[in-house]
Design a protein around this motif. Structure first.
Motif, PDB file in Angstrom:
ATOM      1  N   TYR A   1       0.904  -1.155   0.120  1.00  0.00           N
ATOM      2  CA  TYR A   1      -0.045   0.055  -0.016  1.00  0.00           C
ATOM      3  C   TYR A   1       0.922   1.144  -0.105  1.00  0.00           C
ATOM      4  CZ  TYR A   1      -3.771   3.234   1.135  1.00  0.00           C
ATOM      5  OH  TYR A   1      -4.695   4.135   1.240  1.00  0.00           O
ATOM      6  N   ALA A   2       1.804   1.106   0.827  1.00  0.00           N
ATOM      7  CA  ALA A   2       2.732   2.424   1.063  1.00  0.00           C
ATOM      8  C   ALA A   2       3.287   2.659  -0.269  1.00  0.00           C
ATOM      9  CB  ALA A   2       3.704   2.236   2.077  1.00  0.00           C
ATOM     10  N   LEU A   3       4.109   1.756  -0.772  1.00  0.00           N
ATOM     11  CA  LEU A   3       4.711   1.793  -2.157  1.00  0.00           C
ATOM     12  C   LEU A   3       3.960   2.409  -3.205  1.00  0.00           C
ATOM     13  CD1 LEU A   3       7.329   1.777  -3.646  1.00  0.00           C
ATOM     14  CD2 LEU A   3       7.059  -0.500  -4.042  1.00  0.00           C
ATOM     15  N   ALA A   4       2.675   1.721  -3.288  1.00  0.00           N
ATOM     16  CA  ALA A   4       1.700   2.140  -4.367  1.00  0.00           C
ATOM     17  C   ALA A   4       1.471   3.477  -4.207  1.00  0.00           C
ATOM     18  CB  ALA A   4       0.646   1.225  -4.274  1.00  0.00           C
ATOM     19  N   GLU A   5       1.221   4.137  -2.786  1.00  0.00           N
ATOM     20  CA  GLU A   5       0.780   5.374  -2.756  1.00  0.00           C
ATOM     21  C   GLU A   5       1.834   6.351  -3.085  1.00  0.00           C
ATOM     22  OE1 GLU A   5      -1.059   8.070   0.973  1.00  0.00           O
ATOM     23  OE2 GLU A   5      -0.189   6.380   1.358  1.00  0.00           O
ATOM     24  N   ALA A   6       3.084   5.960  -2.619  1.00  0.00           N
ATOM     25  CA  ALA A   6       4.133   6.620  -2.944  1.00  0.00           C
ATOM     26  C   ALA A   6       4.483   6.835  -4.462  1.00  0.00           C
ATOM     27  CB  ALA A   6       5.383   6.047  -2.567  1.00  0.00           C
ATOM     28  N   GLU A   7       4.091   6.048  -5.223  1.00  0.00           N
ATOM     29  CA  GLU A   7       4.052   5.805  -6.864  1.00  0.00           C
ATOM     30  C   GLU A   7       3.061   6.780  -7.574  1.00  0.00           C
ATOM     31  OE1 GLU A   7       6.776   5.051  -8.825  1.00  0.00           O
ATOM     32  OE2 GLU A   7       7.882   4.245  -6.857  1.00  0.00           O
ATOM     33  N   GLY A   8       1.987   7.003  -6.698  1.00  0.00           N
ATOM     34  CA  GLY A   8       0.749   7.655  -7.087  1.00  0.00           C
ATOM     35  C   GLY A   8      -0.491   6.905  -7.507  1.00  0.00           C
ATOM     36  N   LEU A   9      -0.602   5.888  -7.037  1.00  0.00           N
ATOM     37  CA  LEU A   9      -1.698   5.043  -7.288  1.00  0.00           C
ATOM     38  C   LEU A   9      -2.886   5.517  -6.597  1.00  0.00           C
ATOM     39  CD1 LEU A   9      -2.935   2.823  -8.638  1.00  0.00           C
ATOM     40  CD2 LEU A   9      -2.331   1.074  -6.801  1.00  0.00           C
ATOM     41  N   LEU A  10      -2.789   5.909  -5.427  1.00  0.00           N
ATOM     42  CA  LEU A  10      -3.639   6.379  -4.499  1.00  0.00           C
ATOM     43  C   LEU A  10      -3.909   7.765  -4.453  1.00  0.00           C
ATOM     44  CD1 LEU A  10      -5.274   4.329  -2.375  1.00  0.00           C
ATOM     45  CD2 LEU A  10      -3.246   3.520  -3.202  1.00  0.00           C
ATOM     46  N   ARG A  11      -4.481   8.391  -5.727  1.00  0.00           N
ATOM     47  CA  ARG A  11      -4.567   9.853  -5.933  1.00  0.00           C
ATOM     48  C   ARG A  11      -6.207   9.857  -6.599  1.00  0.00           C
ATOM     49  NH1 ARG A  11      -4.437   9.963 -11.060  1.00  0.00           N
ATOM     50  NH2 ARG A  11      -2.908   8.708 -12.089  1.00  0.00           N
ATOM     51  N   PRO A  12      -6.846  10.869  -6.613  1.00  0.00           N
ATOM     52  CA  PRO A  12      -7.896  11.316  -7.387  1.00  0.00           C
ATOM     53  C   PRO A  12      -7.598  10.944  -8.698  1.00  0.00           C
ATOM     54  CG  PRO A  12      -7.803  12.882  -5.714  1.00  0.00           C
ATOM     55  CD  PRO A  12      -6.245  12.402  -5.718  1.00  0.00           C
ATOM     56  N   ILE A  13      -8.684  10.578  -9.512  1.00  0.00           N
ATOM     57  CA  ILE A  13      -8.529  10.312 -10.910  1.00  0.00           C
ATOM     58  C   ILE A  13      -8.387  11.419 -11.617  1.00  0.00           C
ATOM     59  CG2 ILE A  13      -9.346   7.940 -10.897  1.00  0.00           C
ATOM     60  CD1 ILE A  13     -12.082   9.007 -12.051  1.00  0.00           C
TER      61      ILE A  13
END
Length: 202
Positions: free
Chosen positions: A120-132
């Motif tokens: 989760y943390a890596l995905a978020e750092a890479e930009g996955l958890l952002r508004p579309i």
């Protein structure tokens, strides 16, 4: 060595085969760069609240990924990257045992907790958890509504996505799952200990 890994260090890894070990080469790392270690007081400590302990460990790794995204992937290659990882692992294992999990499940779910949090943390750092974006939205709206009705219905939520709320809900979902599993095991154990003929039939 007692030299900390610096945030500008170039890291090389050579696998040691089935032993699970690896040789790590560190090149560079200017002394003026901040070390990739937790500051004093940042390491989570065990407490009487196992739920809070899991939340604290999750938050600590999320923060580490935000601060050092270039080195965070090392956590996927090593069981521990240093003493701080063992300290946080101890918090997780104590929390799961305190919740009531047997040791056989604590070992597996403890590692699963890390797989979830690190991913989760890596995905978020890479930009996955952002508004579309508008481009993302256009791509989704081009989907077949008969094949993807749920995806299309979620477009407003994707546009307004709050990554902090998503993180908190995800960690709580893991914690709730552990709690439900422990409660179910306690109920099953209680039924097993009940005298014959004393049950209500439920």
């Amino acid at each position: 060595s007692g030299t900390p890994v610096r945030s500008d260090t170039k890291v090389g890894i050579e696998s040691q085969g089935l032993t699970g070990g690896a040789a790590v080469t560190l090149n560079g790392g200017d002394a003026s760069s901040p070390p990739v270690t937790a500051e004093n007081g940042e390491l989570p400590l065990p407490s009487a609240d196992w739920r809070a302990d899991l939340r604290n460990v999750a938050a600590a790794y999320r923060d580490l990924a935000h601060r050092h995204p270039r080195l965070f992937h090392l956590h996927f290659r090593f069981h521990a990257t240093g003493p701080a990882d063992h300290a946080s692992s101890e918090v997780v294992y104590r929390a799961l045992r305190s919740a009531g999990l047997p040791d056989a499940e604590t070992a597996g779910l403890g590692l699963a907790f890390y797989a979830f949090i690190l991913g989760y943390a890596l995905a978020e750092a890479e930009g996955l958890l952002r508004p579309i974006s508008d481009e993302d939205e256009a791509e989704l709206r081009a989907l077949d509504p008969l094949a993807c009705p749920a995806t299309l219905a979620l477009i407003p939520a994707f546009k307004a996505l709050d990554r902090d709320a998503a993180f908190d809900a995800s960690v709580d979902a893991f914690i709730d799952g552990v709690s439900c599993r422990c409660n179910r095991a306690r109920r099953a154990s209680g039924r097993g200990l009940a005298p014959a003929g004393s049950g209500s039939g439920h």
